[in-house]
Design a protein around this motif. Structure first.
Motif, short mmCIF file in Angstrom:
data_model
loop_
_atom_site.label_atom_id
_atom_site.label_comp_id
_atom_site.label_asym_id
_atom_site.label_seq_id
_atom_site.Cartn_x
_atom_site.Cartn_y
_atom_site.Cartn_z
N VAL A 8 35.37 53.63 25.82
CA VAL A 8 34.54 53.53 24.75
C VAL A 8 33.38 54.23 24.81
N ALA A 9 33.05 54.59 26.05
CA ALA A 9 31.83 55.61 26.26
C ALA A 9 32.20 57.00 26.00
N LEU A 10 33.58 57.32 26.43
CA LEU A 10 34.10 58.61 25.80
C LEU A 10 34.11 58.98 24.35
N MET A 11 34.59 58.06 23.80
CA MET A 11 34.59 57.90 22.28
C MET A 11 33.40 57.86 21.53
N ILE A 12 32.29 57.30 22.32
CA ILE A 12 30.81 57.49 21.76
C ILE A 12 30.46 58.79 22.03
N VAL A 14 31.86 61.62 22.15
CA VAL A 14 32.42 62.50 21.02
C VAL A 14 31.89 62.28 19.79
N SER A 15 31.58 61.01 19.56
CA SER A 15 30.91 60.82 18.24
C SER A 15 29.28 61.37 18.20
N ALA A 16 28.62 61.12 19.38
CA ALA A 16 27.25 61.63 19.42
C ALA A 16 26.94 63.08 19.84
N SER A 17 28.14 63.90 20.14
CA SER A 17 28.24 65.32 20.40
C SER A 17 27.67 66.16 19.47
N THR A 53 24.72 53.43 27.96
CA THR A 53 24.80 54.34 29.10
C THR A 53 25.19 55.52 28.55
N VAL A 54 25.96 55.94 27.69
CA VAL A 54 26.12 57.29 27.19
C VAL A 54 24.88 57.66 26.70
N PHE A 55 24.16 57.25 25.87
CA PHE A 55 22.96 57.75 25.39
C PHE A 55 22.24 58.11 26.45
N ASP A 56 21.83 57.25 27.57
CA ASP A 56 21.03 57.52 28.64
C ASP A 56 21.28 58.60 29.47
N LEU A 67 28.60 61.32 33.28
CA LEU A 67 29.51 60.66 32.50
C LEU A 67 30.88 60.91 32.64
N PHE A 68 31.31 62.27 33.10
CA PHE A 68 32.73 62.49 33.17
C PHE A 68 33.09 62.12 34.61
#
Length: 133
Positions: A8-12, A14-17, A53-56, A67-68
């Motif tokens: 889910v974090a990876l998908m988010i 990509v969306s936020a990139s 977590t992704v946004f932070d 993240l990676f």
């Protein structure tokens, strides 16, 4: 972070990139989580935590590397191609790929050691699934 959280974090990510999270991308993530067997036991309420977590992390200087690291620690190597396929589906969901999305997908390929031929097949499948008529 569970393997599903990492997906889910990876998908988010990509969306936020491209700094513009589109509704079509969010709907694609929701549909993926609701329908794929890999998410059968996933508590959908955890999606918000994964997103935060992704946004932070993306606000930090070396956040993408962190993240990676989380993603590679959580997802079994046997599912790295699945992770890349999900990332490609989210990137293709709005019918156009921004340069920042392409660069992130390239980084995902590198970080997850996705063979170039396999990556091309995965990318072609995502394109075919999201091609408008």
């Amino acid at each position: 972070m569970t393997a599903q959280d990492a997906l889910v974090a990876l998908m988010i990510a990509v969306s936020a990139s491209d700094a513009n999270i589109r509704t079509s991308e969010l709907l694609t993530i929701q549909q993926i989580v609701n329908h794929l067997p890999i998410f059968a036991e996933y508590d959908i309420d955890r999606m918000q935590q994964a997103a935060q977590t992704v946004f932070d992390l993306l606000e930090e200087e070396d956040g993408l590397d962190a993240l990676f690291g989380l993603i590679k620690d959580a997802i079994p190597v046997s599912h790295f191609e699945t992770a890349y396929a999900l990332a490609c589906d989210v990137a293709a969901a709005d019918g156009r790929l921004q340069q920042t999305e392409l660069e992130l997908l390239k980084e995902v390929r590198y970080e997850l050691a996705i063979d170039r031929l396999h990556a091309a097949a995965i990318e072609r499948g995502a394109r075919a699934r999201h091609l408008p008529l």
